[in-house]
Design a protein around this motif. Structure first.
Motif, PDB file in Angstrom:
ATOM      1  N   GLY A 162       0.970  -1.192  -0.643  1.00 59.88           N
ATOM      2  CA  GLY A 162       0.350  -0.181  -0.031  1.00 59.88           C
ATOM      3  C   GLY A 162       0.593   0.992   0.620  1.00 59.88           C
ATOM      4  N   THR A 163       0.253   2.283   0.479  1.00 56.06           N
ATOM      5  CA  THR A 163       1.431   3.461   0.190  1.00 56.06           C
ATOM      6  C   THR A 163       0.199   4.683   0.934  1.00 56.06           C
ATOM      7  OG1 THR A 163       1.222   3.766  -2.235  1.00 56.06           O
ATOM      8  CG2 THR A 163       1.328   5.732  -1.374  1.00 56.06           C
ATOM      9  N   HIS A 164       0.766   4.962   2.617  1.00 54.93           N
ATOM     10  CA  HIS A 164       0.347   5.086   3.680  1.00 54.93           C
ATOM     11  C   HIS A 164       0.816   6.430   2.980  1.00 54.93           C
ATOM     12  CE1 HIS A 164      -0.963   5.698   7.845  1.00 54.93           C
ATOM     13  NE2 HIS A 164      -0.937   4.040   7.526  1.00 54.93           N
ATOM     14  N   HIS A 165      -0.585   7.658   3.639  1.00 56.66           N
ATOM     15  CA  HIS A 165      -0.495   8.722   3.035  1.00 56.66           C
ATOM     16  C   HIS A 165      -0.712   9.937   4.671  1.00 56.66           C
ATOM     17  CE1 HIS A 165      -1.893   7.950  -1.182  1.00 56.66           C
ATOM     18  NE2 HIS A 165      -2.998   7.757  -0.117  1.00 56.66           N
ATOM     19  N   GLY A 166      -0.370   9.010   5.765  1.00 59.04           N
ATOM     20  CA  GLY A 166       0.389   9.313   7.387  1.00 59.04           C
ATOM     21  C   GLY A 166      -0.955   9.700   8.545  1.00 59.04           C
ATOM     22  N   TYR A 167      -0.380   9.474   9.363  1.00 56.12           N
ATOM     23  CA  TYR A 167      -1.888   9.906  10.691  1.00 56.12           C
ATOM     24  C   TYR A 167      -1.377  11.573  10.708  1.00 56.12           C
ATOM     25  CZ  TYR A 167      -1.926   4.443  11.715  1.00 56.12           C
ATOM     26  OH  TYR A 167      -2.684   3.774  11.596  1.00 56.12           O
ATOM     27  N   PHE A 168      -2.928  12.037  10.856  1.00 55.44           N
ATOM     28  CA  PHE A 168      -3.128  13.319  11.280  1.00 55.44           C
ATOM     29  C   PHE A 168      -3.527  13.438  13.245  1.00 55.44           C
ATOM     30  CE2 PHE A 168      -2.933  12.606   7.241  1.00 55.44           C
ATOM     31  CZ  PHE A 168      -2.424  12.956   6.301  1.00 55.44           C
ATOM     32  N   LEU A 169      -2.390  14.213  13.678  1.00 54.80           N
ATOM     33  CA  LEU A 169      -2.903  14.171  14.975  1.00 54.80           C
ATOM     34  C   LEU A 169      -3.507  15.285  15.627  1.00 54.80           C
ATOM     35  CD1 LEU A 169       0.400  12.201  16.280  1.00 54.80           C
ATOM     36  CD2 LEU A 169      -1.469  11.388  16.042  1.00 54.80           C
ATOM     37  N   PRO A 170      -4.513  15.304  16.826  1.00 52.09           N
ATOM     38  CA  PRO A 170      -4.767  16.587  17.071  1.00 52.09           C
ATOM     39  C   PRO A 170      -4.723  17.363  17.489  1.00 52.09           C
ATOM     40  CG  PRO A 170      -5.547  14.903  18.375  1.00 52.09           C
ATOM     41  CD  PRO A 170      -4.936  14.326  17.529  1.00 52.09           C
ATOM     42  N   SER A 171      -3.752  18.943  16.825  1.00 52.06           N
ATOM     43  CA  SER A 171      -3.880  19.927  16.406  1.00 52.06           C
ATOM     44  C   SER A 171      -4.490  21.289  18.122  1.00 52.06           C
ATOM     45  CB  SER A 171      -2.659  20.756  15.419  1.00 52.06           C
ATOM     46  OG  SER A 171      -2.404  21.193  16.255  1.00 52.06           O
ATOM     47  N   GLU A 172      -5.179  21.651  17.415  1.00 49.25           N
ATOM     48  CA  GLU A 172      -5.867  22.959  17.268  1.00 49.25           C
ATOM     49  C   GLU A 172      -7.807  22.065  17.213  1.00 49.25           C
ATOM     50  OE1 GLU A 172      -5.572  25.278  18.476  1.00 49.25           O
ATOM     51  OE2 GLU A 172      -3.855  25.489  18.187  1.00 49.25           O
ATOM     52  N   GLY A 173      -8.798  22.245  18.116  1.00 49.14           N
ATOM     53  CA  GLY A 173      -9.939  21.677  17.876  1.00 49.14           C
ATOM     54  C   GLY A 173      -9.468  20.547  19.086  1.00 49.14           C
ATOM     55  N   ASP A 174     -10.777  19.313  18.454  1.00 47.99           N
ATOM     56  CA  ASP A 174     -10.692  18.553  19.407  1.00 47.99           C
ATOM     57  C   ASP A 174      -9.291  17.973  19.646  1.00 47.99           C
ATOM     58  OD1 ASP A 174     -13.383  18.298  19.227  1.00 47.99           O
ATOM     59  OD2 ASP A 174     -13.486  16.992  17.112  1.00 47.99           O
ATOM     60  N   ASP A 218      -9.416  14.805  20.906  1.00 48.08           N
ATOM     61  CA  ASP A 218      -9.149  13.459  20.999  1.00 48.08           C
ATOM     62  C   ASP A 218      -9.588  12.712  19.560  1.00 48.08           C
ATOM     63  OD1 ASP A 218     -11.731  14.315  20.399  1.00 48.08           O
ATOM     64  OD2 ASP A 218     -12.473  12.426  22.233  1.00 48.08           O
ATOM     65  N   ILE A 219      -8.896  13.225  18.773  1.00 51.57           N
ATOM     66  CA  ILE A 219      -9.187  13.063  17.278  1.00 51.57           C
ATOM     67  C   ILE A 219      -8.614  12.332  15.994  1.00 51.57           C
ATOM     68  CG2 ILE A 219     -10.688  12.899  14.760  1.00 51.57           C
ATOM     69  CD1 ILE A 219     -13.148  12.470  17.440  1.00 51.57           C
ATOM     70  N   ALA A 220      -8.050  11.915  15.644  1.00 53.03           N
ATOM     71  CA  ALA A 220      -6.784  11.343  14.819  1.00 53.03           C
ATOM     72  C   ALA A 220      -7.063  10.713  13.555  1.00 53.03           C
ATOM     73  CB  ALA A 220      -5.723  10.902  15.560  1.00 53.03           C
ATOM     74  N   TYR A 221      -6.560  10.839  11.920  1.00 57.07           N
ATOM     75  CA  TYR A 221      -7.276  10.059  11.048  1.00 57.07           C
ATOM     76  C   TYR A 221      -5.979   9.375  10.444  1.00 57.07           C
ATOM     77  CZ  TYR A 221     -10.509  13.951  11.758  1.00 57.07           C
ATOM     78  OH  TYR A 221     -11.844  14.809  11.725  1.00 57.07           O
ATOM     79  N   ALA A 222      -5.974   9.038   9.721  1.00 60.65           N
ATOM     80  CA  ALA A 222      -4.525   8.262   9.032  1.00 60.65           C
ATOM     81  C   ALA A 222      -5.776   8.510   7.183  1.00 60.65           C
ATOM     82  CB  ALA A 222      -4.703   6.612   9.220  1.00 60.65           C
ATOM     83  N   LEU A 223      -4.894   8.118   6.182  1.00 62.29           N
ATOM     84  CA  LEU A 223      -5.423   7.903   5.196  1.00 62.29           C
ATOM     85  C   LEU A 223      -3.993   6.778   4.460  1.00 62.29           C
ATOM     86  CD1 LEU A 223      -5.946  11.515   4.142  1.00 62.29           C
ATOM     87  CD2 LEU A 223      -7.798   9.054   4.063  1.00 62.29           C
TER      88      LEU A 223
END
Length: 109
Positions: free
Chosen positions: A34-46, A48-53
């Motif tokens: 696969g090709t991992h596009h990264g994890y995106f961690l909380p900064s401003e705002g929530d 307790d929410i993170a994303y990965a693509l």
């Protein structure tokens, strides 16, 4: 191509554990084709929410990765890290496909 979008509800007090979990999966997804596009961690705002693509050439390739990951010791260790630390409270998985043909370069005059 298929892109998998993951939305995680994480334990904000266990962010370092989640970061380690993410670091492991970036390499594992890439190793399985696969090709991992990264994890995106909380900064401003929530906090307790993170994303990965990440993407695979096809749904079949993704399904093969999922089957293979169930037998792979490094994948199992990453799953165990999340289980033992409880850094992930829940997650949602979505399957996306790119809209082809819109990003065509325009001829320069």
């Amino acid at each position: 191509m298929i892109t998998i979008h993951l939305k995680y509800e994480i334990d904000a007090d266990k962010l370092e554990d989640f970061e380690e979990y993410g670091r492991r999966w970036v390499g594992l997804v890439n190793r399985f084709g696969g090709t991992h596009h990264g994890y995106f961690l909380p900064s401003e705002g929530d906090s307790d929410i993170a994303y990965a693509l990440f993407s695979f050439p096809s749904l079949a390739a993704y399904e093969q990765y999922r089957a293979n990951s169930m037998e792979d010791p490094e994948c199992q260790a990453a799953f165990e890290l999340a289980r033992s630390t409880r850094c992930i409270k829940r997650y949602e998985r979505r399957f996306l496909r790119p809209l082809d043909g819109l990003a065509q370069p325009q001829p320069q005059p």
